[in-house]
Design an enzyme around this catalytic site. Structure first.
Site, PDB file in Angstrom:
ATOM      1  N   GLY A 203      14.891  15.558  -2.676  1.00 17.69           N
ATOM      2  CA  GLY A 203      15.561  14.814  -3.731  1.00 17.69           C
ATOM      3  C   GLY A 203      17.030  14.662  -3.394  1.00 17.69           C
TER       4      GLY A 203
ATOM      5  N   HIS B 288      16.427  19.485 -11.364  1.00 16.56           N
ATOM      6  CA  HIS B 288      17.554  19.866 -10.499  1.00 16.56           C
ATOM      7  C   HIS B 288      18.470  18.645 -10.271  1.00 16.56           C
ATOM      8  CE1 HIS B 288      19.069  21.936  -6.660  1.00 16.56           C
ATOM      9  NE2 HIS B 288      19.451  20.690  -6.464  1.00 16.56           N
ATOM     10  N   GLU B 289      17.854  17.479  -9.993  1.00 18.64           N
ATOM     11  CA  GLU B 289      18.660  16.272  -9.740  1.00 18.64           C
ATOM     12  C   GLU B 289      19.351  15.795 -11.019  1.00 18.64           C
ATOM     13  OE1 GLU B 289      19.117  15.888  -6.765  1.00 18.64           O
ATOM     14  OE2 GLU B 289      17.336  16.870  -5.967  1.00 18.64           O
TER      15      GLU B 289
ATOM     16  N   CYS C 218      19.452  23.369  -2.162  1.00 21.14           N
ATOM     17  CA  CYS C 218      20.272  22.203  -2.490  1.00 21.14           C
ATOM     18  C   CYS C 218      20.967  21.729  -1.220  1.00 21.14           C
ATOM     19  CB  CYS C 218      21.317  22.576  -3.543  1.00 21.14           C
ATOM     20  SG  CYS C 218      22.336  21.182  -4.067  1.00 21.14           S
ATOM     21  N   LEU C 219      20.958  20.426  -0.990  1.00 16.87           N
ATOM     22  CA  LEU C 219      21.606  19.875   0.201  1.00 16.87           C
ATOM     23  C   LEU C 219      23.123  20.054   0.137  1.00 16.87           C
ATOM     24  CD1 LEU C 219      19.450  16.626   0.566  1.00 16.87           C
ATOM     25  CD2 LEU C 219      19.186  18.781   1.817  1.00 16.87           C
TER      26      LEU C 219
ATOM     27  N   HIS D 292      22.454  17.600 -11.545  1.00 19.43           N
ATOM     28  CA  HIS D 292      23.566  17.062 -10.733  1.00 19.43           C
ATOM     29  C   HIS D 292      24.273  15.930 -11.481  1.00 19.43           C
ATOM     30  CE1 HIS D 292      23.464  19.135  -6.905  1.00 19.43           C
ATOM     31  NE2 HIS D 292      22.192  18.858  -6.673  1.00 19.43           N
TER      32      HIS D 292
ATOM     33  N   GLN E  40      25.887  13.719  -5.526  1.00 20.23           N
ATOM     34  CA  GLN E  40      26.053  14.464  -4.262  1.00 20.23           C
ATOM     35  C   GLN E  40      26.659  13.614  -3.154  1.00 20.23           C
ATOM     36  OE1 GLN E  40      21.780  15.878  -4.586  1.00 20.23           O
ATOM     37  NE2 GLN E  40      22.676  17.595  -3.483  1.00 20.23           N
TER      38      GLN E  40
HETATM   39  O1  K1U Z   1      19.456  18.158  -4.771  1.00 21.20           O
HETATM   40  C1  K1U Z   1      19.254  18.447  -3.593  1.00 21.20           C
HETATM   41  O2  K1U Z   1      20.168  18.868  -2.906  1.00 21.20           O
HETATM   42  C2  K1U Z   1      17.877  18.287  -3.002  1.00 21.20           C
HETATM   43  C3  K1U Z   1      17.060  19.572  -3.057  1.00 21.20           C
HETATM   44  C4  K1U Z   1      16.026  19.425  -4.133  1.00 21.20           C
HETATM   45  C5  K1U Z   1      15.293  20.665  -4.514  1.00 21.20           C
HETATM   46  C6  K1U Z   1      14.470  21.338  -3.644  1.00 21.20           C
HETATM   47  C7  K1U Z   1      13.786  22.475  -4.059  1.00 21.20           C
HETATM   48  C8  K1U Z   1      13.919  22.927  -5.327  1.00 21.20           C
HETATM   49  C9  K1U Z   1      14.757  22.262  -6.166  1.00 21.20           C
HETATM   50  C10 K1U Z   1      15.439  21.131  -5.767  1.00 21.20           C
HETATM   51  C11 K1U Z   1      16.406  19.762  -1.715  1.00 21.20           C
HETATM   52  O3  K1U Z   1      15.703  18.953  -1.239  1.00 21.20           O
HETATM   53  S1  K1U Z   1      16.743  21.222  -0.905  1.00 21.20           S
HETATM   54  C12 K1U Z   1      15.834  21.039   0.617  1.00 21.20           C
HETATM   55  C13 K1U Z   1      14.901  22.095   0.828  1.00 21.20           C
HETATM   56  O4  K1U Z   1      15.286  23.020   1.433  1.00 21.20           O
HETATM   57  C14 K1U Z   1      13.539  22.072   0.291  1.00 21.20           C
HETATM   58  C15 K1U Z   1      12.646  21.144   0.707  1.00 21.20           C
HETATM   59  C16 K1U Z   1      11.336  21.167   0.227  1.00 21.20           C
HETATM   60  C17 K1U Z   1      10.939  22.109  -0.696  1.00 21.20           C
HETATM   61  C18 K1U Z   1      11.837  23.052  -1.107  1.00 21.20           C
HETATM   62  C19 K1U Z   1      13.151  23.060  -0.596  1.00 21.20           C
HETATM   63 ZN    ZN Z   2      20.966  19.810  -5.312  1.00 26.58          ZN
END
Ligand code: K1U
Ligand code: ZN
Length: 170
Positions: free
Chosen positions: A46, A134-135, A92-93, A138, A51
């Site tokens: 996401g 989560h998004e 979170c990225l 943000h 961001q």
């Molecule tokens: O908002 C963001 O930075 C994106 C975030 C979204 C998110 C992932 C997991 C739980 C809550 C929210 C990410 O994509 S973090 C990337 C990551 O490490 C991940 C990818 C797939 C599943 C879980 C984590």
């Molecule tokens: Zn995030």
């Protein structure tokens, strides 16, 4: 299309409350295309416009295994949430390599506009429900570490600042 820079915590711009999108026009569709490119390149599930320093209520998600189910939510609103909650390990990225458990409603119903400006609703559970909440945080200027204790958050902030200093010195 373009790869956008992802703001890194504790950048104060991550605490900006995003404004609603007034019209889903070619400019907004361009932002959406750039956000998908940025999210896929960063291997995220996401991304919120906040961001990438765009303070409009736009999120993109793709929680599919094949990475082939892109979904855009413009001006998203949660219209129903379950009373039962679930703990999930979030990432979170904007905080690479930092993960911690956050408790949120298990199932949600969300109303939003799609890339054509048409209203739709989805029922979400599992990773999709976690990711959309989560998004949406943000867009309200909230980062997942704001759900943690002040002690944990301060430790994470110090770790991110140290990492930033090391990157700048290299
Ligand atoms: O908002 C963001 O930075 C994106 C975030 C979204 C998110 C992932 C997991 C739980 C809550 C929210 C990410 O994509 S973090 C990337 C990551 O490490 C991940 C990818 C797939 C599943 C879980 C984590
Ligand atoms: Zn995030």
């Amino acid at each position: 299309m373009a790869l956008l820079n992802i703001l890194q915590y504790p950048d104060s711009r991550l605490h900006t409350v995003a404004r609603p999108v007034a019209a889903v026009d070619p400019r907004v569709r361009g932002i959406v295309a750039d956000m998908f490119e940025t999210m896929y390149a960063a291997k995220g599930v996401g991304l919120a416009a906040t961001q990438v320093d765009i303070h409009e209520r736009i999120i993109v998600v793709d929680t599919s295994e094949q990475r082939d189910q892109p979904m855009v939510l413009i001006n998203p609103e949660i219209v129903q949430r379950s009373s039962d909650c679930k703990e999930w390990e979030e990432g979170c990225l904007s905080l690479p390599g930092i993960y911690d458990k956050v408790t949120r409603p298990d199932r949600i119903r969300v109303r939003a506009l799609d890339a054509r400006g048409e209203a739709f609703e989805i029922e979400a559970d599992g990773l999709l429900a976690v990711c959309v909440q989560h998004e949406m945080d943000h867009l309200d200027g909230k980062v997942f570490v704001d759900h943690l204790s002040a002690l944990k958050r301060n430790r994470i902030r110090a770790r991110m600042r140290k990492r930033q200093r090391e990157t700048e010195a290299a």
